[in-house]
Scaffold this active site. Structure first.
Site, short mmCIF file in Angstrom:
data_model
loop_
_atom_site.label_atom_id
_atom_site.label_comp_id
_atom_site.label_asym_id
_atom_site.label_seq_id
_atom_site.Cartn_x
_atom_site.Cartn_y
_atom_site.Cartn_z
N HIS A 29 0.83 -1.21 0.00
CA HIS A 29 0.00 0.00 0.00
C HIS A 29 0.87 1.26 0.00
CE1 HIS A 29 -3.64 2.36 1.04
NE2 HIS A 29 -2.77 3.12 1.69
N GLU A 30 1.82 1.31 0.92
CA GLU A 30 2.65 2.51 1.02
C GLU A 30 3.59 2.65 -0.17
OE1 GLU A 30 1.88 4.67 3.11
OE2 GLU A 30 0.56 3.43 4.32
N HIS A 33 1.84 4.64 -2.86
CA HIS A 33 1.95 6.08 -2.63
C HIS A 33 3.34 6.58 -3.00
CE1 HIS A 33 -1.92 6.36 -0.72
NE2 HIS A 33 -1.59 5.67 0.35
#
Length: 370
Positions: A29-30, A33
């Protein structure tokens, strides 16, 4: 000595699989980003797995601090102009070189949406690889027996009936039946069945009752009353493109079921007892890990979908909350006032904290009742 053995068994058998799965999903997920931020010229100051004090870390050549933190229940990417790990903007630093807030609306939205998108893409890739390498085992949607005084009995089901469709939705496995029925408590369903070569339509209304799932957990869910007796497992094989297509379909099915379940909770048709916190997820992780590596990898894909979807909910502090702010900015032609955003983050924090507390209480109640 027995206590130490039990404690060590709990650590290895439950907590460790949970932390491994969660760490992988949070990292993906990170990384979404981070990857888009770097490509849009946003300076990333911190990439953290976990919260709290740093345990170990290093700086890359562009100045990002990569670190593993003491509380391994999440993670974050902090941009150079973020005030905190929730990515609240720091107005005083919004004009420094590489500041996130200095980027255009489309670039900011892309960076925020990249986290959930990475979770979905990761899940699709994992599921496609599993389907291609091992196929997809499915329990045939055949009624082994019919419980007395159940909705299925009232509708006229008989042992050996093969369910073909429910309300027009094709049924390929017993799991498809459960996925639809659990979201239709008190709703009459038109069910097409094959009975000894003849097609007929039966009408049944699922009724909620307490069951014990495959992991020994008690749940209150809507059921028809169809039982599996000596279930037939059918293994579907796929080529690379077929596996990818099936993975996309499976991902969408999980998203659709989750959204329908959330809607059912608001309408009262679905029990809020289904909400789990970290304790419940850890218990499931340990139980799945006991089944082997492949089921644990499959769980990682499912959890990745869940985290990606939850982060898209329009709650401030979550990615969906940021995207909601950007949508308002696009309509207004300018960002919301800083005070309004602060209030929104406060409300979002309270909602997230409340949901976590509710999930933990549900987990404790399940343990106590078990």
């Amino acid at each position: 000595m027995g206590f130490l053995s039990a404690t060590g068994g709990t650590l290895i058998g439950t907590i460790l699989p949970f932390l491994v799965v969660l760490t992988v999903v949070v990292f993906v997920h990170e990384l979404g980003h981070f990857w888009v931020a770097r490509r849009t010229g946003v300076a990333v100051s911190v990439f953290s797995i976990g919260f709290g004090p740093e345990l170990l870390g290093w700086n890359d050549r562009k100045g990002t601090r990569w670190k593993l933190s003491a509380i391994p229940l999440g993670g974050y990417v902090r941009f150079i102009d973020d005030a905190d790990a929730a990515s609240r903007p720091d107005g005083e630093r919004s004009q420094v070189d590489g500041a996130f807030q200095s980027k255009g609306l489309a670039a900011r939205a892309a960076v925020v949406a990249a986290g959930p998108a990475a979770n979905f893409l990761f899940a699709i890739a994992v599921l496609a690889a599993l389907f291609y390498a091992f196929g997809k085992p499915m329990i045939a949607p055949v009624a082994g027996s019919v419980e007395p005084d159940s909705p299925a009995a009232a509708a006229g089901f008989a042992p050996g009936d093969r369910i073909l469709s429910i309300d027009g939705n094709p049924i390929e496995s017993f799991a498809d039946i459960q996925r639809i029925v659990m979201l239709r408590n008190g709703v009459s369903l038109a069910i097409d069945v094959d009975r000894a070569g003849s097609r007929l339509t039966l009408h049944a209304t699922p009724r909620a009752r307490e069951i014990v799932d495959g992991f020994g957990e008690k749940q209150i869910v809507p059921v028809l009353g169809l039982r599996q007796t000596n279930p037939t497992v059918e293994l579907r094989s796929f080529g690379p493109f077929g596996a990818l297509r099936e993975a996309v379909h499976e991902t969408w099915s999980i998203v659709d079921s989750t959204l329908s379940s959330v809607a059912g909770m608001f309408s009262g048709r679905t029990s809020t007892a289904q909400i789990s916190g970290p304790i419940g997820i850890a218990r499931v992780s340990g139980q799945v890990a006991a089944l082997g590596l492949i089921p644990l990898v499959n769980l990682a894909a499912i959890l990745s979908i869940s985290i990606g979807l939850i982060n898209l909910f329009p709650i401030p502090m979550l990615d969906g909350g940021h995207l909601a702010f950007y949508a308002i900015e696009a309509l207004r032609g300018r960002p919301l006032p800083e005070r309004a955003q602060e209030i929104g983050y406060g409300i979002g924090f309270a909602i997230v904290l409340g949901l976590m507390a509710f999930g933990v209480l549900n987990d404790i109640a399940k343990i106590a009742s078990g």
